[in-house]
Design a protein around this motif. Structure first.
Motif, PDB file in Angstrom:
ATOM      1  N   ALA A 295     -21.118  12.754 -44.510  1.00  0.00           N
ATOM      2  CA  ALA A 295     -21.129  11.645 -45.479  1.00  0.00           C
ATOM      3  C   ALA A 295     -22.554  11.301 -45.890  1.00  0.00           C
ATOM      4  N   VAL A 296     -23.486  11.366 -44.933  1.00  0.00           N
ATOM      5  CA  VAL A 296     -24.894  11.100 -45.259  1.00  0.00           C
ATOM      6  C   VAL A 296     -25.415  12.146 -46.234  1.00  0.00           C
ATOM      7  N   ALA A 297     -25.127  13.433 -45.939  1.00  0.00           N
ATOM      8  CA  ALA A 297     -25.588  14.506 -46.813  1.00  0.00           C
ATOM      9  C   ALA A 297     -24.995  14.381 -48.213  1.00  0.00           C
ATOM     10  N   GLN A 298     -23.715  13.994 -48.286  1.00  0.00           N
ATOM     11  CA  GLN A 298     -23.080  13.845 -49.592  1.00  0.00           C
ATOM     12  C   GLN A 298     -23.692  12.681 -50.373  1.00  0.00           C
ATOM     13  N   ALA A 299     -23.957  11.571 -49.664  1.00  0.00           N
ATOM     14  CA  ALA A 299     -24.579  10.415 -50.325  1.00  0.00           C
ATOM     15  C   ALA A 299     -25.981  10.752 -50.810  1.00  0.00           C
ATOM     16  N   TRP A 300     -26.722  11.515 -50.008  1.00  0.00           N
ATOM     17  CA  TRP A 300     -28.055  11.955 -50.438  1.00  0.00           C
ATOM     18  C   TRP A 300     -27.964  12.773 -51.719  1.00  0.00           C
ATOM     19  N   LYS A 301     -26.955  13.625 -51.777  1.00  0.00           N
ATOM     20  CA  LYS A 301     -26.793  14.494 -52.939  1.00  0.00           C
ATOM     21  C   LYS A 301     -26.426  13.703 -54.184  1.00  0.00           C
ATOM     22  N   GLU A 302     -25.591  12.657 -54.015  1.00  0.00           N
ATOM     23  CA  GLU A 302     -25.081  11.919 -55.167  1.00  0.00           C
ATOM     24  C   GLU A 302     -26.023  10.805 -55.615  1.00  0.00           C
ATOM     25  N   VAL A 303     -26.488   9.978 -54.701  1.00  0.00           N
ATOM     26  CA  VAL A 303     -27.284   8.800 -55.081  1.00  0.00           C
ATOM     27  C   VAL A 303     -28.646   8.734 -54.407  1.00  0.00           C
ATOM     28  N   GLY A 304     -28.942   9.691 -53.524  1.00  0.00           N
ATOM     29  CA  GLY A 304     -30.260   9.723 -52.900  1.00  0.00           C
ATOM     30  C   GLY A 304     -30.416   8.862 -51.665  1.00  0.00           C
ATOM     31  N   HIS A 305     -29.382   8.160 -51.249  1.00  0.00           N
ATOM     32  CA  HIS A 305     -29.495   7.345 -50.036  1.00  0.00           C
ATOM     33  C   HIS A 305     -28.109   7.084 -49.459  1.00  0.00           C
ATOM     34  N   TRP A 306     -28.090   6.780 -48.147  1.00  0.00           N
ATOM     35  CA  TRP A 306     -26.849   6.374 -47.479  1.00  0.00           C
ATOM     36  C   TRP A 306     -27.093   5.025 -46.829  1.00  0.00           C
ATOM     37  N   GLU A 307     -26.109   4.138 -46.880  1.00  0.00           N
ATOM     38  CA  GLU A 307     -26.255   2.804 -46.300  1.00  0.00           C
ATOM     39  C   GLU A 307     -24.954   2.422 -45.608  1.00  0.00           C
ATOM     40  N   GLY A 308     -25.085   1.860 -44.421  1.00  0.00           N
ATOM     41  CA  GLY A 308     -23.905   1.426 -43.682  1.00  0.00           C
ATOM     42  C   GLY A 308     -24.294   0.889 -42.316  1.00  0.00           C
ATOM     43  N   ASN A 309     -23.316   0.441 -41.562  1.00  0.00           N
ATOM     44  CA  ASN A 309     -23.523  -0.115 -40.229  1.00  0.00           C
ATOM     45  C   ASN A 309     -23.338   0.980 -39.178  1.00  0.00           C
ATOM     46  N   ARG A 310     -24.228   0.974 -38.170  1.00  0.00           N
ATOM     47  CA  ARG A 310     -24.143   1.936 -37.076  1.00  0.00           C
ATOM     48  C   ARG A 310     -24.471   1.230 -35.767  1.00  0.00           C
ATOM     49  N   GLN A 311     -24.309   1.970 -34.685  1.00  0.00           N
ATOM     50  CA  GLN A 311     -24.697   1.502 -33.359  1.00  0.00           C
ATOM     51  C   GLN A 311     -25.963   2.246 -32.946  1.00  0.00           C
ATOM     52  N   LEU A 312     -27.071   1.519 -32.782  1.00  0.00           N
ATOM     53  CA  LEU A 312     -28.336   2.127 -32.375  1.00  0.00           C
ATOM     54  C   LEU A 312     -28.309   2.403 -30.871  1.00  0.00           C
ATOM     55  N   GLN A 313     -28.733   3.603 -30.496  1.00  0.00           N
ATOM     56  CA  GLN A 313     -28.784   4.006 -29.090  1.00  0.00           C
ATOM     57  C   GLN A 313     -30.169   3.707 -28.540  1.00  0.00           C
ATOM     58  N   ARG A 314     -30.281   2.657 -27.711  1.00  0.00           N
ATOM     59  CA  ARG A 314     -31.577   2.318 -27.129  1.00  0.00           C
ATOM     60  C   ARG A 314     -31.941   3.308 -26.019  1.00  0.00           C
ATOM     61  N   VAL A 315     -33.233   3.290 -25.652  1.00  0.00           N
ATOM     62  CA  VAL A 315     -33.719   4.198 -24.621  1.00  0.00           C
ATOM     63  C   VAL A 315     -33.050   3.922 -23.283  1.00  0.00           C
ATOM     64  N   ASP A 316     -32.754   2.652 -23.001  1.00  0.00           N
ATOM     65  CA  ASP A 316     -32.127   2.308 -21.720  1.00  0.00           C
ATOM     66  C   ASP A 316     -30.631   2.557 -21.709  1.00  0.00           C
ATOM     67  N   GLY A 317     -30.075   3.109 -22.788  1.00  0.00           N
ATOM     68  CA  GLY A 317     -28.661   3.433 -22.832  1.00  0.00           C
ATOM     69  C   GLY A 317     -27.787   2.378 -23.473  1.00  0.00           C
ATOM     70  N   SER A 318     -28.331   1.189 -23.727  1.00  0.00           N
ATOM     71  CA  SER A 318     -27.545   0.130 -24.358  1.00  0.00           C
ATOM     72  C   SER A 318     -27.442   0.371 -25.851  1.00  0.00           C
ATOM     73  N   HIS A 319     -26.497  -0.317 -26.470  1.00  0.00           N
ATOM     74  CA  HIS A 319     -26.260  -0.172 -27.909  1.00  0.00           C
ATOM     75  C   HIS A 319     -26.604  -1.467 -28.630  1.00  0.00           C
ATOM     76  N   CYS A 320     -26.903  -1.317 -29.901  1.00  0.00           N
ATOM     77  CA  CYS A 320     -27.262  -2.464 -30.732  1.00  0.00           C
ATOM     78  C   CYS A 320     -26.708  -2.235 -32.122  1.00  0.00           C
ATOM     79  N   ALA A 321     -25.984  -3.216 -32.657  1.00  0.00           N
ATOM     80  CA  ALA A 321     -25.433  -3.105 -34.009  1.00  0.00           C
ATOM     81  C   ALA A 321     -26.554  -3.235 -35.024  1.00  0.00           C
ATOM     82  N   VAL A 322     -26.636  -2.266 -35.959  1.00  0.00           N
ATOM     83  CA  VAL A 322     -27.705  -2.259 -36.951  1.00  0.00           C
ATOM     84  C   VAL A 322     -27.130  -1.917 -38.312  1.00  0.00           C
ATOM     85  N   ARG A 323     -27.924  -2.227 -39.327  1.00  0.00           N
ATOM     86  CA  ARG A 323     -27.641  -1.828 -40.703  1.00  0.00           C
ATOM     87  C   ARG A 323     -28.668  -0.761 -41.074  1.00  0.00           C
TER      88      ARG A 323
END
Length: 801
Positions: A295-323
């Motif tokens: 989906a990221v590759a397709q968005a790059w091809k169509e509009v040049g960017h991808w945007e959405g919510n993900r879970q960031l993987q911290r170094v200590d193994g915990s997760h953080c909700a990010v945009r």
């Protein structure tokens, strides 16, 4: 001799003798040249003409011409013709030729080289200026003229001084420009590089090197380059770098293969540590499924960017909700060069959103879903399956008022929490338990037919019969349940709750502690509301209504500073009717306008009596929004004050938030007229409505009353405590007085006093009392007694509404 030499007969112009150089020059032997006419050797037309007439021959002069080679090609030569005399006295023409082929070839090569050098000079990206040691201009290219915007007229004339003056006039600081040129003249071998700021805001880079000949400086070569665009780019890069480093959002830069090249401090802080070299950008996020990367590759091809919510993987193994906003950069061929990711932490935003949703869709006391959430469940069930069948149960606790009255509302709230937990244990995962308010609950039974609804109702009744234990005290709580079935008894949630509520009241009328389904005949019970409304309209004529007064007390001194006028109704047939029953009925029927007018007159009359006796205190009267809609309401208030002679400062009118939020011109005009009279305006039950704090700035408010539902939880309930503190802080900021309602315990009073609340009313001081009793309290206070020592009421009894 190396020169070609011929002896020519001056009369016949034929060759009499030629040397070896001459024979080599024309490619003929001596025998063949013997008797050869010189015209046959001439290649230039002018020579043919001259040899036709000897008189035209230039004697003794060196001229450049051409001779024919035996192969037919013309050979450039330098010729000289002169007359000579032999020893016998004969005359001859001595014709000597010097081969110039190599010299002309070298000259052509030099001209070509000079042309190439000129073309190279004009094609250079930089403007070039060559000067001699004395400052004279030796050469310059077109680029120099373009950079310095030289006019065409200046280029057509050979005027070094004019060109130098033009360049000097273009710089922003001519004096500094002159000093730099003088310094170059003093050190002819120096190499320099500097920046010139032109008057048109362009920036030019100037470099100079010495012009050397045989190791000696004979001049100087200047090169000029317009670097305005580069300076702008560099400035932009510096700003971008500063933004990159100082951005509060996390930023990473990855190469074409997705490997992270650089991260900013915010990104390192969000991850918990700096990334190891070569880490993949996609690995920063949990659950990097192939579908997402596609989906990221397709968005790059169509509009040049991808945007959405993900879970960031911290170094200590915990997760953080990010945009994540992931932008791609491509080269001129469309190939990915690099990508830049912008990451924003959504932790606080999601926590706030969850808190908002919790407040919007749940009950603050029990944490159960509220009616809004219940409505969404029911609407979803109806939308997904129009043939669905489910049940709505309306549950009301029997005689719960006894618990509140005997043990206090705080204990009652904890009991409600226990009841909610027990009811929840009786339900299935897809069922929904909702608290409407007070001791009323509504249950949504998913995909439930009548027989199943009855089974669950029995299960609830059995569970509720089990004793409750709280603070070592055992007690029982029973409930009455009314049931309505979809779609038999209604097709909307409101209809189903109404029918279930009707069924519940029938159960209560039949002895309580049971359950039953709605039946159409039960709606006949509405007749009771009609009869009550009729009785209420006759109550004034039958002297069944009375006004009581609940004291308002100054927190620190305990002095009574005012009172609230409250309406009470005792019917000959219905008995004591709760204000919670007849006030909404009067609002609904519009009869509240007449009741309000009567209460206002009684309060004004009593207030004036107390003023005349030297016992004057402010009297508060509740005003319905329907009364404010009356165009002559302010005029009637003014008329009453005038009729009884009561100064407006002794009267307070308590308005609801909902009334203040209405922007109808008639209400706004009415409130403005009341303020002009000098009547004090009070916001009643502040915080319980859909507050829009803008009205606090617009309206002339003098007092806020904290609703008793927030006071009841003090001092233990942290939520109530936070709300009350906020209201008090708001009142202090707006410079208005704060009155706490429903104060029943000394602990509540002490807590409110520490918070900075100025006044209170409630059973800790006294319930609503008759006018004569309240007058006695004022006299006692005047005699020096503290209001609180006059005795309070029983909590929950005759609660003001």
């Amino acid at each position: 001799m190396t020169e070609a030499v011929w002896l020519v007969d001056p009369h016949s112009l034929t060759v009499a003798y030629s040397n070896s150089a001459a024979q080599r020059l024309v490619g003929l032997t001596g025998s063949r040249l013997q008797g050869f006419h010189v015209r046959d050797l001439a290649a230039a037309p002018q020579d043919l003409y001259r040899w036709n007439d000897v008189a035209e021959v230039s004697w003794g002069q060196v001229t450049h011409t051409q001779v024919l080679h035996a192969s037919g090609r013309a050979i450039p030569v330098e010729q000289r013709i002169r007359e000579v005399e032999d020893p016998e006295g004969g005359n001859w023409l001595l014709w000597t030729l010097l081969d110039r082929s190599e010299q002309e070839h070298n000259e052509r090569e030099l001209e070509s080289l000079l042309a190439e050098l000129r073309a190279t000079l004009d094609s250079a990206a930089d403007g070039v200026l060559v000067c001699s040691a004395d400052g004279a201009i030796r050469a310059f290219n077109q680029k120099l003229a373009d950079i310095w915007v030289m006019p065409a007229a200046l280029l057509l004339q050979r005027n070094d001084a004019a060109i130098m003056a033009w360049m000097r006039d273009q710089v922003l600081s001519p004096a500094q420009y002159d000093q730099q040129l003088q310094a170059l003249g003093q050190d002819p071998l120096v190499h320099t590089a500097d920046i010139l700021n032109l008057a048109d805001r362009r920036v030019v880079e100037r470099r100079s090197v010495p012009l050397l000949r045989h190791g000696m400086a004979v001049g100087r070569i200047f090169s000029f380059r317009d670097i305005s665009r580069e300076m702008e780019v560099q400035s932009g890069l510096r700003v971008a770098a500063q933004v990159f480093e100082s951005s509060l959002d996390a930023i990473f830069i990855a190469d074409a293969q997705g490997a992270v090249l650089q991260t900013n401090p915010a990104c390192d802080g969000m991850l918990g540590a700096a990334l190891s070299p070569g880490a993949q950008a996609s690995a920063l996020f949990a659950q990097t499924e192939p579908e997402w990367l596609d989906a990221v590759a397709q968005a790059w091809k169509e509009v040049g960017h991808w945007e959405g919510n993900r879970q960031l993987q911290r170094v200590d193994g915990s997760h953080c909700a990010v945009r994540l906003s992931w932008v791609v950069s491509r080269d001129e061929r469309g190939q990915v060069q690099q990508s830049v990711g912008f990451i924003r932490d959504l932790t606080q935003q999601q926590a706030a959103q969850q808190k908002i949703e919790q407040l919007a869709f749940s009950d603050a006391l029990t944490g159960l879903p509220n009616r809004l959430m219940l409505g969404q469940h029911v609407e979803q069930a109806i939308t997904q399956d129009t043939q669905a069948e489910f049940a709505i149960l309306f549950l009301d606790l029997d005689r719960f008022k006894i618990i509140n009255d005997s043990l206090g509302h705080q204990f009652g709230d904890r009991v409600l929490q226990l009841v909610a937990q027990r009811l929840q244990s009786c339900l299935r995962p897809l069922d929904v338990l909702c608290r409407l308010g007070g001791d009323e609950f509504v249950l949504y039974l998913h995909a439930c037919q009548k027989q199943h609804s009855e089974r669950i109702a029995r299960r609830i009744q059995d569970a509720m019969r089990e004793p409750f234990v709280l603070d070592g005290l055992g007690f029982s709580v029973q409930c009455s349940i009314g049931m309505a079935q979809y779609p038999e008894h209604g097709r909307t949630l409101n209809e189903l709750i109404k029918q279930a509520d009707t069924a519940m009241y029938r159960v209560k009328a039949s002895g309580k502690g049971s359950f039953g389904f709605y039946e159409p005949a039960m709606s006949n019970g509405l007749l009771g509301r009609v009869q009550m409304e009729h009785a209420l309209r006759q109550a004034l004529d039958r002297d069944a209504l009375r006004v009581v007064y609940q004291p308002q007390v100054e927190m620190h001194t305990g002095s009574i500073v005012g009172c609230e006028a409250l309406l009470r109704w005792t019917d000959a047939r219905l008995g004591v009717v709760s204000p919670g029953v007849f006030i909404p009925l009067a609002e609904e029927s519009g009869y509240i306008v007449k009741l309000g007018a009567w209460v206002l007159e009684q309060a004004v009359k009593e207030a004036m009596r107390w003023v005349k006796q030297g016992l004057g205190v402010k009297v508060s009267v509740n005003v319905s929004s329907l009364e404010l809609h009356q165009p002559d309401y302010a005029a009637r208030v003014a008329s009453l004050l005038s009729a009884y002679g009561l100064p407006a400062c002794w009267l307070e009118l308590e308005l609801t938030e909902s009334a203040l939020l209405q922007k109808e011109p008639v209400i706004v005009h009415c409130i403005e007229q009341l303020a002009d009279l000098g009547v004090q305006l009070v916001i009643d039950d502040f915080g319980t409505g859909y507050s829009n704090l803008a009205y606090l700035k617009r309206m002339p408010i003098s007092k806020l009353k904290v609703d008793q539902s927030f006071v009841r939880g003090l001092p233990q309930d942290m939520s109530d405590k936070a709300i009350v503190e906020a209201v008090i802080g708001l009142g202090r900021a707006l410079d208005v007085e704060i009155v706490a309602e429903g104060v029943e315990t000394a602990a509540q009073r002490e807590t409110l006093m520490r918070m900075g609340c100025g006044f209170y009313q409630g059973f800790l001081c006294a319930p609503g009392v008759e006018a004569a009793t309240f007058q006695a309290m004022l006299r006692a206070q005047a005699a020096g007694l503290e209001a609180g020592s006059l005795g309070g009421g029983v909590p929950g009894e005759d609660r003001p509404v």
